[in-house]
Design a protein around this motif. Structure first.
Motif, mmCIF file in Angstrom:
data_model
loop_
_atom_site.group_PDB
_atom_site.id
_atom_site.type_symbol
_atom_site.label_atom_id
_atom_site.label_comp_id
_atom_site.label_asym_id
_atom_site.label_seq_id
_atom_site.Cartn_x
_atom_site.Cartn_y
_atom_site.Cartn_z
ATOM 1 N N ASP A 26 -3.605 8.203 4.677
ATOM 2 C CA ASP A 26 -2.392 8.548 4.052
ATOM 3 C C ASP A 26 -1.290 8.070 4.958
ATOM 4 O O ASP A 26 -1.426 7.332 6.059
ATOM 5 N N GLY A 40 -5.336 10.292 -0.398
ATOM 6 C CA GLY A 40 -5.285 9.165 0.261
ATOM 7 C C GLY A 40 -6.247 8.035 -0.077
ATOM 8 O O GLY A 40 -6.834 7.872 -1.320
ATOM 9 N N VAL A 41 -5.924 6.868 0.483
ATOM 10 C CA VAL A 41 -6.434 5.689 0.096
ATOM 11 C C VAL A 41 -7.836 5.366 0.727
ATOM 12 O O VAL A 41 -7.954 5.712 1.787
ATOM 13 N N GLN A 82 -4.885 5.100 -11.607
ATOM 14 C CA GLN A 82 -4.380 4.449 -10.401
ATOM 15 C C GLN A 82 -2.919 3.880 -10.838
ATOM 16 O O GLN A 82 -2.216 3.239 -9.705
ATOM 17 N N ILE A 114 -6.750 5.000 -4.957
ATOM 18 C CA ILE A 114 -6.219 6.144 -4.403
ATOM 19 C C ILE A 114 -6.973 7.510 -5.003
ATOM 20 O O ILE A 114 -6.818 7.403 -6.169
ATOM 21 N N TYR A 117 0.833 -1.233 -0.109
ATOM 22 C CA TYR A 117 0.018 0.050 0.058
ATOM 23 C C TYR A 117 0.903 1.176 0.078
ATOM 24 O O TYR A 117 0.469 2.295 -0.800
ATOM 25 N N LYS A 118 1.956 1.175 0.855
ATOM 26 C CA LYS A 118 2.854 2.338 0.994
ATOM 27 C C LYS A 118 3.449 2.804 -0.542
ATOM 28 O O LYS A 118 3.567 3.850 -1.054
ATOM 29 N N ARG A 146 2.320 1.733 -3.426
ATOM 30 C CA ARG A 146 1.298 2.468 -4.526
ATOM 31 C C ARG A 146 1.014 3.876 -4.081
ATOM 32 O O ARG A 146 0.989 4.588 -5.209
ATOM 33 N N PHE A 147 0.836 4.154 -2.869
ATOM 34 C CA PHE A 147 0.632 5.577 -2.473
ATOM 35 C C PHE A 147 1.863 6.522 -2.874
ATOM 36 O O PHE A 147 1.497 7.829 -3.575
ATOM 37 N N TYR A 158 1.869 9.648 -5.510
ATOM 38 C CA TYR A 158 2.243 10.930 -4.461
ATOM 39 C C TYR A 158 3.329 11.685 -5.192
ATOM 40 O O TYR A 158 3.134 12.979 -5.565
#
Length: 531
Positions: A199, A185-186, A454, A223, A134-135, A137-138, A142
């Motif tokens: 986030d 954010g997710v 995404q 996201i 997840y981190k 992907r974010f 970002y």
């Protein structure tokens, strides 16, 4: 052998996506020295033959080189006599990249650079690997958003209009704030029926009841960039909800400073220009793409023979046939016990292709497993079809390629991603709110917008579609590829979105539909057999 020749050899191999070990480089130089004045032709011939080898990695040691050199030296006289020798490597411009060989990069938000992951990547990752999924992907989105002029932090304190800067606020900073804020954010469901935005700093419960959404499917795990304000009860009320804006491919490549995210080998500017010129000249190259090729269905096999017969009699045969699963009309799950029959059916397919000598000699065949095909599990990415099932076929068609799902192809400079999954149905089932009809009401266009924004082929919750945590990067679409092929049992469709060519060849066994794709012009020809 001169240093200049060493550089030339390394450059030629790099253009094909290979890296030479020292012992392999010595073997290549020794081979080239036999052909004084014709080193370039000798190296091209060596590379063309090497493309037909079953290589486990793009890093080459001396064994495959020695094997190919022995073959070429034995056939040297025949090669010199044959006027068609230069045409032998027609498929050499094509490089297939297995999902499990895609390089992994992580973003460092402090140094603001990507670095390559060099450690091992076990299939069964530790619990921390799920959090990193997840981190990663974010942070990928970002860093892309941080370069967008509308969301970048202003260099000076200036008055901004509603079309000016929309600086992103960390969720942690929303506490005690009044007025509207932009947040990235997710979307997650931390409690049943309660949705949150998360986030890297915190999470906040959100109210989506009055949110105006942009094109796309909004599901858990996606996201989003939202505009809203904190209510007194500690809930963030969202007014506008959309995906992070796309970034042009050239801008992404410039920011990556030569890093090879796709897996086809990093190229210099000169090499890219040369390959682009070769790509423009490849007007005869054509890919035939079929999805849902049921080998146990007589009607489907009859349709496939019609397709092969048609292209066998063409003046120039297709350079590549891509056959995507499912290869059986019934799911190959725990209750399935007919693996020997699938093996025999692949053998029959091999016989069918053998009966078309021009296709067997000049075309390549690529097989990508479907969601219900035989394999260790339904988790993504899926490995290639088991050797037991394909062995009889490979004995007949030795140059066939069995790859993973998803799978990537590099054709000269063009990057193409193939993915076989009934994604449209799953995305629509998982939607948190009805998609917007302001720009389009076509579900396929919503799907394409979702996966491209995404930068991920399957942004579904992991409970809906499990992913191998350590290999989630193989599903990334960053930088955006030139073409995305989404094999889906839904209706055949093609759609060009912000310069990205996307299409679904449809279900061949159900509808008789397939696609003829010309990579030179990126032209998509939606085809169907007569009913």
């Amino acid at each position: 052998m001169s240093a200049a020749m060493k550089k030339k050899v390394q450059r030629k191999f790099k253009m094909r996506g290979y890296t030479l070990r020292v012992d392999a480089l010595d073997a290549v130089l020794s081979f080239a020295s036999r052909f004084a004045g014709a080193e370039d032709d000798a190296l091209d011939l060596l590379l063309d033959q090497l493309d037909h080898e079953s290589l486990k990695s793009s890093i080459i040691d001396k064994d495959p080189v020695n094997r190919v050199v022995s073959l070429l030296l034995e056939a040297e006289a025949a090669v010199e006599e044959s006027p068609d020798a230069a045409c032998e490597g027609r498929g050499s411009a094509l490089r297939v990249i297995d999902a499990f060989l895609v390089p992994k990069f992580r973003y460092d938000p402090v140094k603001k650079i990507f670095y390559e992951h060099t450690g091992s990547l076990p299939i069964h990752g530790e619990a921390s690997a799920k959090a990193k999924l997840y981190k990663d992907r974010f942070l990928l989105l970002y860093q892309r958003l941080s370069r967008d002029q509308h969301f970048a932090k202003p260099a000076f304190e200036t008055e901004t209009t509603e079309f000016g800067s929309c600086e992103i606020s960390p969720i942690q900073s929303l506490v005690g704030q009044t007025g509207r804020r932009w947040v990235m954010g997710v979307i997650s469901q931390l409690e049943d029926g309660h949705f949150y935005l998360e986030d890297l700093t915190a999470s906040v419960e959100i109210n989506l009841s009055d949110a105006k959404v942009t094109t796309g499917f909004f599901t858990e795990n996606t996201i989003v960039v939202v505009e809203g304000q904190m209510l007194l009860e500690g809930i963030f009320k969202i007014f506008t909800c959309g995906f992070p804006p796309l970034e042009e491919r050239d801008k992404s490549l410039k920011a990556l400073a030569g890093l090879d995210f796709f897996g086809g080998g990093a190229l210099t500017k000169e090499e890219t220009l040369r390959l682009a010129e070769l790509e423009k000249r490849a007007v005869n190259d054509m890919f035939i793409i079929l999805s849902d090729v049921w080998l146990d269905n007589e009607e489907a096999m009859g349709k496939l023979e019609m397709v092969l017969d048609g292209f066998e009699n063409e003046e120039v045969v297709p350079s590549l046939f891509v056959l995507m699963g499912n290869f059986c009309s019934r799911p190959c799950n725990l209750s399935f016990h007919s693996y020997s029959s699938i093996r025999a059916q692949f053998g029959k397919l091999g016989q069918m292709i053998e009966s078309h000598p021009r296709l067997k000699e000049h075309s390549r065949f690529l097989f990508i497993p479907g969601p219900e095909d035989a394999g260790p599990s339904t988790v993504l990415p899926r490995c290639a079809l088991p050797r037991y099932i394909t062995e009889e076929f490979q004995n007949r068609i030795p140059n066939a390629i069995f790859s993973s799902n998803p799978c990537r192809i590099k054709f000269y400079t063009q990057e193409i991603v193939f993915f076989r999954q009934d994604l449209l149905y799953k995305m629509r089932r998982s939607c948190l709110m009805p998609p917007s009809t302001e720009e389009t009401s076509d579900p396929f266009e919503h799907l394409v917008a979702t996966i491209t924004h995404q930068s991920h082929l399957c942004p579904l919750p992991l409970v809906v579609q499990p992913v191998i945590w350590n290999y989630d990067h193989s599903l990334h679409l960053y930088p955006t590829p030139h073409t995305i092929v989404l094999g889906d049992k839904s209706e055949q469709k093609a759609f060009s979105y912000t310069g990205i060519t996307c299409f679904n060849p449809g279900s061949f066994s159900n509808d008789g539909t397939f696609v003829a794709y010309r990579p030179c012009t990126r032209e998509v020809e939606l085809s169907a057999l007569p009913a």
